[in-house]
Design an enzyme around this catalytic site. Sequence first.
Site, PDB file in Angstrom:
ATOM      1  N   GLU A   1       0.835  -1.210   0.000  1.00 15.05           N
ATOM      2  CA  GLU A   1       0.000   0.000   0.000  1.00 15.05           C
ATOM      3  C   GLU A   1       0.868   1.258   0.000  1.00 15.05           C
ATOM      4  O   GLU A   1       0.866   2.044   0.943  1.00 15.05           O
ATOM      5  CB  GLU A   1      -0.972  -0.027   1.185  1.00 15.05           C
ATOM      6  CG  GLU A   1      -1.925  -1.228   1.082  1.00 15.05           C
ATOM      7  CD  GLU A   1      -3.004  -1.269   2.155  1.00 15.05           C
ATOM      8  OE1 GLU A   1      -2.784  -0.692   3.222  1.00 15.05           O
ATOM      9  OE2 GLU A   1      -4.051  -1.893   1.927  1.00 15.05           O
TER      10      GLU A   1
ATOM     11  N   GLU B   1      -5.151  -8.635  -1.173  1.00 11.44           N
ATOM     12  CA  GLU B   1      -5.827  -8.534   0.128  1.00 11.44           C
ATOM     13  C   GLU B   1      -7.308  -8.296  -0.108  1.00 11.44           C
ATOM     14  O   GLU B   1      -7.676  -7.463  -0.939  1.00 11.44           O
ATOM     15  CB  GLU B   1      -5.297  -7.363   0.964  1.00 11.44           C
ATOM     16  CG  GLU B   1      -3.956  -7.585   1.577  1.00 11.44           C
ATOM     17  CD  GLU B   1      -3.562  -6.474   2.535  1.00 11.44           C
ATOM     18  OE1 GLU B   1      -4.450  -5.897   3.195  1.00 11.44           O
ATOM     19  OE2 GLU B   1      -2.359  -6.181   2.616  1.00 11.44           O
TER      20      GLU B   1
END
Length: 487
Positions: A190, A385
């Site tokens: 991220e 994810e």
Amino acid sequence: MIKGFRDDFLWGGATAANQIEGAWNVGGKGLSVSDVLTYKPDVSVMDYKKNNSYTMEDIKIAMESDDTRYYAKRRGSDHYNRYKEDIALLGEMGFKVYRLSIAWSRIYPNGDDLEPNEEGLQFYDDLFDECAKYGIEPLVTMSHYEPPINLTVKYGGWSDRRVIGFFSTFVDTITKRYKNKVKYWLTFNEVDSMIRHPFTTGGLVESEYDEKEFEQVVYQSMHHQFVASALATKITHENIPESQVGCMLTKLMFYPFTSKPEDVLAAQQDQRNTLAYSDTQVRGEYPPYLLALFERKGIEIKKEVGDDEIMKAYPVDFVSFSYYSSSCSAKNSEELAKTAGNTSFGIKNPHLESNAWGWQTDPIGLRISLVDLYDRYQKPLFIVENGLGYEDVLEEDGTVNDDYRIDYLREHIQAMKDAVVEDGVDLMGYTSWGCIDLISASTNQMSKRYGFIYVDSDDFGEGTFDRYRKKSFYWYKDVIASNGEKL
Ligand code: BG6
């Protein structure tokens, strides 16, 4: 005609070293930023700011302490000691891939050490060998909220350009060492999260700066990570010619709250604010709208000669992302109800349900995201994810009846199948988050569980740490065996 997922579709699950391994001071490991984060039982789990504010004073206190009740990530799920049992369970489910991260501070305990820590290197050798026994391909994140804390104290984290060099050394070490064991790599988890949680992502301590200065520091640190990511791609390709290296984006999803053009524009702007970072990593240069934002905010990125060329020469091979939920955007949002997320907040969508942490469940948003990303980049995509946090209950007979999780995953997998079959998206794989219960990134709770495998430990680390197969374990095993046909 495309009928379903690729034959070589990579089904699996994901974890991160700092949330699952524990053994924070074992085998020569140094402290990472995650080892100084505390579980705060008196703070609402919806209050992201309070749960995630740390001063230099807090860090120094933590560094002196050997507590593992509140510093929950220090104990994780005791995976360091139980990895054989854990990998066997993943093998039993038929995993094709296991996404994990290598804790930088297990290999270079202080980040700036001259020599790597052999015991740390050996741990991952053993872990990868265990995966190989079950035919599980590792997908390794090089940095998942794990900068060694020494880099924060001594250098101010990623704000210091020298950290690019330390990280490159780490990348060179691990890609040389595991060249025959790991083919799939992600650089920064991220990468856009530098903006939302700069301490865990970049080792930056906000209270050390004034507000205006801090924004500059955040973007400068992000620039350092972009250069480091391009260098990591270069190094990995040199050390492992057949490797594939991906970027990893938080795929936030924003809908216009109404059809008013002002709200549509607000949603587009919010969406671009998240895509700016994958745009940079895929195209190898800052997109014009990000440069315009720097200009508007008076941010000046200090570059060294060669930075632009490095970013341009070594873009990523594929695009990976996390996706959990969606929210809305509007021009005037003050009066509107808000959602929560682990790090991102938007306007509540009246058409969606939320979980106990306020995250809105939206499988169609996943399909829209896949289409948007594929149309934008035409690079293979990988969902690394996705999942549902829930306070599961372990029954006396050792079962966990997590039908709510099965429903959530089924709907999301169906949505990604629609994106593949009907929309022509090239999807490489799917690793649901926290396949083995682990410590929450944002609240440091154990009770916010995502796994197929229950770990018997509470928010203070009380419990046996024994593993139990949840109902979703058996369901996911069938999903994998049928290549996503049996949902
Ligand atoms: C992602 C992170 O943002 O969300 C993971 O990459 C994290 O590390 C996951 O665990 C879920 O968030 P949380 O806060 O519920 O653990």
